[in-house]
Write an enzyme that holds these catalytic residues in place. Structure first.
Site, PDB file in Angstrom:
ATOM      1  N   HIS A 138     -43.356   2.954 -32.226  1.00 32.10           N
ATOM      2  CA  HIS A 138     -44.128   3.592 -31.157  1.00 32.10           C
ATOM      3  C   HIS A 138     -45.579   3.654 -31.613  1.00 32.10           C
ATOM      4  O   HIS A 138     -46.035   4.638 -32.181  1.00 32.10           O
ATOM      5  CB  HIS A 138     -43.575   4.992 -30.871  1.00 32.10           C
ATOM      6  CG  HIS A 138     -44.156   5.647 -29.661  1.00 32.10           C
ATOM      7  ND1 HIS A 138     -43.462   6.590 -28.931  1.00 32.10           N
ATOM      8  CD2 HIS A 138     -45.348   5.511 -29.039  1.00 32.10           C
ATOM      9  CE1 HIS A 138     -44.208   7.003 -27.922  1.00 32.10           C
ATOM     10  NE2 HIS A 138     -45.373   6.362 -27.981  1.00 32.10           N
ATOM     11  N   GLU A 140     -42.028  13.175 -22.282  1.00 32.61           N
ATOM     12  CA  GLU A 140     -43.155  13.696 -23.072  1.00 32.61           C
ATOM     13  C   GLU A 140     -43.730  14.867 -22.275  1.00 32.61           C
ATOM     14  O   GLU A 140     -43.469  16.025 -22.582  1.00 32.61           O
ATOM     15  CB  GLU A 140     -44.201  12.616 -23.310  1.00 32.61           C
ATOM     16  CG  GLU A 140     -45.414  13.103 -24.087  1.00 32.61           C
ATOM     17  CD  GLU A 140     -46.535  12.063 -24.153  1.00 32.61           C
ATOM     18  OE1 GLU A 140     -47.440  12.259 -24.982  1.00 32.61           O
ATOM     19  OE2 GLU A 140     -46.520  11.075 -23.394  1.00 32.61           O
ATOM     20  N   ASP A 145     -48.021   6.708 -32.655  1.00 32.77           N
ATOM     21  CA  ASP A 145     -48.506   6.676 -31.280  1.00 32.77           C
ATOM     22  C   ASP A 145     -49.919   6.069 -31.206  1.00 32.77           C
ATOM     23  O   ASP A 145     -50.073   4.859 -31.080  1.00 32.77           O
ATOM     24  CB  ASP A 145     -48.465   8.073 -30.685  1.00 32.77           C
ATOM     25  CG  ASP A 145     -48.442   8.086 -29.156  1.00 32.77           C
ATOM     26  OD1 ASP A 145     -48.448   7.002 -28.548  1.00 32.77           O
ATOM     27  OD2 ASP A 145     -48.410   9.185 -28.576  1.00 32.77           O
ATOM     28  N   ASP A 146     -50.948   6.914 -31.276  1.00 33.86           N
ATOM     29  CA  ASP A 146     -52.357   6.487 -31.222  1.00 33.86           C
ATOM     30  C   ASP A 146     -53.085   7.134 -32.393  1.00 33.86           C
ATOM     31  O   ASP A 146     -53.829   8.110 -32.225  1.00 33.86           O
ATOM     32  CB  ASP A 146     -52.994   6.903 -29.895  1.00 33.86           C
ATOM     33  CG  ASP A 146     -52.287   6.303 -28.698  1.00 33.86           C
ATOM     34  OD1 ASP A 146     -52.585   5.150 -28.352  1.00 33.86           O
ATOM     35  OD2 ASP A 146     -51.424   6.991 -28.114  1.00 33.86           O
ATOM     36  N   HIS A 198     -41.652   5.131 -21.986  1.00 31.71           N
ATOM     37  CA  HIS A 198     -42.094   6.490 -22.277  1.00 31.71           C
ATOM     38  C   HIS A 198     -41.437   7.425 -21.248  1.00 31.71           C
ATOM     39  O   HIS A 198     -41.518   7.182 -20.038  1.00 31.71           O
ATOM     40  CB  HIS A 198     -43.606   6.609 -22.130  1.00 31.71           C
ATOM     41  CG  HIS A 198     -44.383   6.028 -23.266  1.00 31.71           C
ATOM     42  ND1 HIS A 198     -44.215   4.744 -23.725  1.00 31.71           N
ATOM     43  CD2 HIS A 198     -45.371   6.574 -24.041  1.00 31.71           C
ATOM     44  CE1 HIS A 198     -45.061   4.513 -24.725  1.00 31.71           C
ATOM     45  NE2 HIS A 198     -45.759   5.612 -24.947  1.00 31.71           N
ATOM     46  N   HIS A 236     -49.396   2.206 -30.146  1.00 30.11           N
ATOM     47  CA  HIS A 236     -50.258   1.517 -29.182  1.00 30.11           C
ATOM     48  C   HIS A 236     -51.416   0.907 -29.962  1.00 30.11           C
ATOM     49  O   HIS A 236     -52.209   1.637 -30.565  1.00 30.11           O
ATOM     50  CB  HIS A 236     -50.780   2.493 -28.138  1.00 30.11           C
ATOM     51  CG  HIS A 236     -49.702   3.150 -27.338  1.00 30.11           C
ATOM     52  ND1 HIS A 236     -49.260   2.652 -26.134  1.00 30.11           N
ATOM     53  CD2 HIS A 236     -48.956   4.262 -27.594  1.00 30.11           C
ATOM     54  CE1 HIS A 236     -48.291   3.431 -25.666  1.00 30.11           C
ATOM     55  NE2 HIS A 236     -48.087   4.411 -26.543  1.00 30.11           N
TER      56      HIS A 236
END
Length: 331
Positions: free
Chosen positions: A12, A195, A272-273, A192, A14
């Site tokens: 996961h 969340e 994630d980011d 996704h 990005h």
């Protein structure tokens, strides 16, 4: 705790979310793009998010400087180098083609640049993995289908498709036909869900064919869903530092990760980011082990889960699990 990085799979991530502020400004200068921030420090001050949407607004502004195949290769190359130091041996990375094609960037330049970096990572680090093309769920479904058809001739170069961006109000069921077409092309499907959106979105994602749930932390609100995920070994790719920064949970100590593990779920931890949320994969693990008072062997459990949850072939999984087994403290 062993100082040797455990072999992990990052599932996961990005790639646009690895864009460090210094690199945003450097690429902006190279490509002649004017930015709305005075300097790197000014940009960093904007990293205080109220929710998912406030993050996405900044996220899309920063990626506007990505223009060429070389830009995407450079962005991904920097991530692979950092991930390798963290122990990532297999990476299945998300990218958002619509965020680039809407600015006039050719989708082939995006894919080719990312594949260039992947090839370098295979050579330099022995890293395996692939690309997961995500659809922006807050844009028209027809646009998602058109994006998929545009890359259909290159489907063999991709690993799968996903669904990301603003969750609430854009349930996974809207993309059922898109996911069905992706499966016809031989692509894996992830989404996704759970969340900011409710457990119902997780159920929907499963019904439209998602093999993994990205985030899924709100699944814990539905005991029937928890049992379903546990019994079918559906992976949940959880991103703790992201959940804190986007106020999904008030603080890391309140994260449901321990409860998810105790419930027997196939939970994995990812970044994630990371440029925006304060930590790459190893930093997510370190902070979780400390804040959640998890046993040291939880790190090895999460590593095993990540390998099991990956789309790596059987031989690669066997190899990575064997490497994990022989490390000190994991026998």
């Amino acid at each position: 705790m062993s100082t040797v990085p455990l072999p992990m799979a990052e599932l996961h991530l990005h790639i646009e979310g690895t864009f460090e502020p210094e690199e945003v400004f450097r690429m902006a200068r190279r490509n002649g793009v004017a930015l709305p921030w005075s300097d790197v420090d000014d940009l960093r001050r904007r990293y205080d998010f109220d929710d998912l949407q406030s993050f996405l607004d900044l996220y899309y502004s920063c990626m506007s400087v990505l223009r060429t195949r070389a830009d995407f290769a450079e962005l991904a190359g920097a991530y692979f180098a950092r991930a390798h130091r963290a122990g990532v041996a297999h990476a299945e990375i998300f990218f958002d083609p619509q965020a680039h094609t809407s600015r006039g960037v050719a989708v082939d330049d995006v894919i080719d640049g990312l594949l260039d970096a992947f090839e370098q990572a295979r050579t330099a680090y022995g890293m395996t993995g692939g690309l997961i093309m995500c659809f922006l769920r807050d844009r028209p479904v027809e646009e998602a289908m058109a994006t998929l058809e545009a890359v259909a001739p290159r489907a063999r170069e991709l690993l799968g498709v996903g669904l990301d961006s603003a969750e609430v109000g854009y349930p996974p069921e809207l993309f059922g036909e898109v996911f069905a077409r992706a499966r016809e092309l031989g692509l894996h499907v992830v989404a996704h869900a759970g969340e900011e959106g409710p457990p119902a979105y997780v159920w929907q994602a499963l019904r439209v064919g998602a093999e993994r749930i990205d985030h899924g932390v709100r699944s814990m609100e539905d005991p029937e869903l928890v049992a379903h995920l546990r019994d079918r070994r559906v992976p949940l790719t959880v991103c703790p530092l992201s959940n804190v920064r986007l106020r999904v949970v008030p603080e890391l100590a309140a994260h449901p990760l321990p409860a998810m593990l105790a419930a027997g779920l196939l939970v994995t931890v990812h970044s994630d980011d990371p440029a925006y949320f304060g930590g790459y994969l190893d930093e997510n693990l370190d902070q979780c082990l400390s804040a959640l008072d998890l046993a040291d062997d939880t790190r090895a459990l999460l590593a095993r889960n990540s390998i099991e949850a990956s789309f790596a072939d059987a031989d690669r999984k066997t190899e990575l699990l064997a490497r994990l087994q022989v490390l000190p403290g994991n026998n």
